[in-house]
Design an enzyme around this catalytic site. Structure first.
Site, mmCIF file in Angstrom:
data_model
loop_
_atom_site.group_PDB
_atom_site.id
_atom_site.type_symbol
_atom_site.label_atom_id
_atom_site.label_comp_id
_atom_site.label_asym_id
_atom_site.label_seq_id
_atom_site.Cartn_x
_atom_site.Cartn_y
_atom_site.Cartn_z
ATOM 1 N N ASP A 70 -2.287 -4.856 -0.451
ATOM 2 C CA ASP A 70 -1.988 -6.224 -0.007
ATOM 3 C C ASP A 70 -2.794 -6.634 1.227
ATOM 4 O OD1 ASP A 70 -0.472 -4.567 1.674
ATOM 5 O OD2 ASP A 70 1.419 -5.604 1.303
ATOM 6 N N GLN A 93 0.816 -1.217 0.000
ATOM 7 C CA GLN A 93 0.000 0.000 0.000
ATOM 8 C C GLN A 93 0.856 1.278 0.000
ATOM 9 O OE1 GLN A 93 -2.822 -1.770 3.359
ATOM 10 N NE2 GLN A 93 -3.546 0.207 2.662
ATOM 11 N N HIS A 94 0.182 2.371 -0.336
ATOM 12 C CA HIS A 94 0.651 3.753 -0.083
ATOM 13 C C HIS A 94 1.784 4.288 -0.958
ATOM 14 C CE1 HIS A 94 -1.646 3.092 3.551
ATOM 15 N NE2 HIS A 94 -0.741 2.298 4.079
HETATM 16 O O1 5SP Z 1 1.626 0.263 5.002
HETATM 17 C C1 5SP Z 1 1.088 -0.830 5.129
HETATM 18 C C2 5SP Z 1 -0.326 -0.923 5.569
HETATM 19 O O2 5SP Z 1 -0.933 0.298 5.850
HETATM 20 C C3 5SP Z 1 1.873 -2.073 4.827
HETATM 21 O O3 5SP Z 1 1.224 -3.215 5.306
HETATM 22 C C4 5SP Z 1 2.182 -2.175 3.345
HETATM 23 O O4 5SP Z 1 1.005 -2.502 2.644
HETATM 24 C C5 5SP Z 1 3.346 -3.111 3.034
HETATM 25 O O5 5SP Z 1 3.117 -4.435 3.294
HETATM 26 P P1 5SP Z 1 4.149 -5.671 3.245
HETATM 27 O O6 5SP Z 1 5.139 -5.430 2.183
HETATM 28 O O7 5SP Z 1 4.722 -5.851 4.599
HETATM 29 O O8 5SP Z 1 3.290 -6.845 2.889
#
Ligand code: 5SP
Ligand code: ADP
Length: 477
Positions: A239, A79-80
């Site tokens: 994700d 995300q983000h």
């Molecule tokens: O910033 C967040 C949720 O807000 C994280 O959960 C990212 O989405 C990255 O996830 P992973 O790479 O650890 O799966």
């Protein structure tokens, strides 16, 4: 490959460390082929989006002939991240990732400018941490104005990859409500882009992708890709939203995901809006909500402690008085973007294994503090925590969660629940069904359950005291 019972779909998880692809039989949920390719992340927490695209092609290619029989595909992504594209659809610079805290000063300013944390929560469902895209765009405009000026499209990681799959140009991009809700410029109250916020950060709404509705396709696969031309491409999502789909999650069931990030979340029928900022009030990838808390320091931070101590990650030892706050990347939960790691309480008798256990404790403690906040009041406290992500394969992680939560823990046998959730989204689109219902039929949450043990109140109190007492140190820039 034995003949599948139903049409095949491909689910992709483009996460921080790697891309994983699964080919799944829609009739049974059986994984018939899989592939994985790594990503490079710089020390500044940047990644090249074109590298994610090459990793996606490589992971799908590893799936062999099964991928070439697929009837639909969907991409879930970290995300983000801020992906900035030029007029030809090429990245203007590396993407700024979710775990980069450089935009903390811009975040502080933005919160004040809009009228404080409660106003952000009311409009967008969240008080933005420096992870959110809006703070990164503000950072880019201030620190790299030429890159911002050259930007003709702004995308999230999964939008970029979906756009490459469908061949959408910079004007035809798509996203979904789940990932859009982590941008900071999409209002969960109105379910549309918030033009007031976009105006504040000088971002033209025309640079943003269209938000695809539940059950609508993003497009079809373009020519010359490692998948059959013309097959359906689902909207994709973030994700964590895909993890919830992959588990077929129903309200009241808490999930703890242990990966590069640690996340704790549940699905909810009520729109979350936590003015304290601990819980991010995300939309889910369908028509509901996904209150979630996220830490920046989870498996990689604890693995780093194991490496520093010269120990295997499972070589923990019980007992002792060591406290570790493993905030090596700064931290988001608690909100300490400038923090560094802290070790306290060592005596001559402290063993390396005890320090390692304390690092697990610190990482899990930060997540569990938010557990009750993501659950609705009616949630059953005896409901097991569903443990997913790479760390769920580790005994030390599982036992730490049991000891510090005092709850039963269930570890789904299916790994790669994010890619499986993307596959459920593709299957849902193909079959005209809700993706979580498809995943429930696949029985993806099945796995061993470990009963509750007494909560280790002593360890929790030690961690709590260290966090309070070290406040000034943890806030120092
Ligand atoms: O910033 C967040 C949720 O807000 C994280 O959960 C990212 O989405 C990255 O996830 P992973 O790479 O650890 O799966
Ligand atoms: N058997 C295992 N025991 C404990 N941790 C593991 C194991 N296998 C992988 N991991 C951890 O899982 C992490 C990767 O998890 P994953 O959910 O795939 O990450 P991400 O989605 O953030 O890229 C690695 O950092 C590693 O520490």
């Amino acid at each position: 490959m034995a003949a599948p019972d139903g049409p095949l779909v491909v689910g992709v998880d483009s996460s921080t460390q790697s891309t994983k692809a699964l080919v799944v039989d829609t009739a049974t949920g059986a994984v018939v082929a899989r592939g994985q390719a790594p990503h490079v992340v710089t020390d500044e927490h940047d990644s090249d989006p074109e590298q994610w695209w090459r990793a996606l092609a490589e992971a799908v290619d590893q799936c062999g002939p099964a991928a070439r029989q697929a009837a639909a595909v969907s991409v879930a992504g970290q995300q983000h991240g801020l992906v900035t594209l030029d007029a030809d659809g090429r990245p203007v610079r590396n993407a700024l990732l979710w775990n980069d805290t450089r935009s903390a000063p811009q975040r502080d300013r933005l919160i004040d400018e809009l009228g404080g944390p409660a106003e952000w929560a009311r409009r967008t469902g969240s008080v933005p941490p420096p992870s959110f895209t809006v703070t990164k765009w503000a950072w880019l405009r201030e620190n790299e104005p030429r890159a911002a000026a050259a930007t003709r499209a702004v995308r999230l990681p999964h939008d970029y990859l979906t756009g490459r799959l469908t061949g959408q140009g910079v004007h035809g991009g798509t996203t979904d409500r789940g990932d859009a809700s982590g941008s900071g410029w999409w209002s969960t109250a109105t379910e549309s882009y918030d033009e007031h916020i976009l105006g504040r950060v000088g971002l033209d709404p025309d640079l943003l992708p269209r938000v695809v509705g539940a059950g609508e396709p993003a497009g079809t696969v373009a020519k010359g890709l490692p998948l059959p031309e013309g097959i359906l491409v689902a909207a994709g999502t973030g994700d964590n939203m895909a993890g919830a789909l992959g588990l077929g999650l129903a309200p009241g069931r808490p999930v703890l995901s242990l990966g590069t990030s640690g996340t704790v979340y549940a699905v909810s029928e009520q729109r979350p809006a936590d003015p304290s900022g601990i819980v991010s009030g995300f939309a889910d990838a369908w028509r509901g909500w996904l209150p979630l808390a996220c830490t920046l320091n989870c498996t990689q931070a604890v693995d780093r402690f194991a490496t520093l101590l010269g120990l295997d990650r499972e070589a923990t030892e019980p007992g002792g008085s060591a406290v570790v706050l493993p905030f090596l990347d700064g931290e988001r939960t608690p909100d300490l973007p400038y923090a560094t790691g802290l070790v306290h309480g060592l005596v001559h008798a402290t063993s390396g294994g005890q320090v390692l256990q304390a690092a697990y404790d610190g990482a899990v403690f930060a997540l569990l503090r938010a557990l009750d906040l993501v659950l609705d009041d009616s949630a059953d406290p005896g409901e097991p925590i569903l443990l997913i992500g790479g760390g769920a394969r580790g005994t030390a992680w599982r036992e730490t969660v049991r000891r510090l939560s005092g709850r039963p823990v269930k570890v789904p046998r299916a790994d790669e629940l994010v890619a499986l959730g993307a596959a459920a989204q593709a299957a849902g689109l193909l079959l005209g069904r809700a993706p979580a219902a498809v995943a429930r039929e696949w029985d993806t949450a099945a796995g061993p359950e470990y009963p509750a043990v007494a909560r280790d109140e002593e360890a929790l109190a030690r961690l709590d005291a260290a966090l309070t007492d070290a406040d000034a140190l943890l806030r120092r820039r």
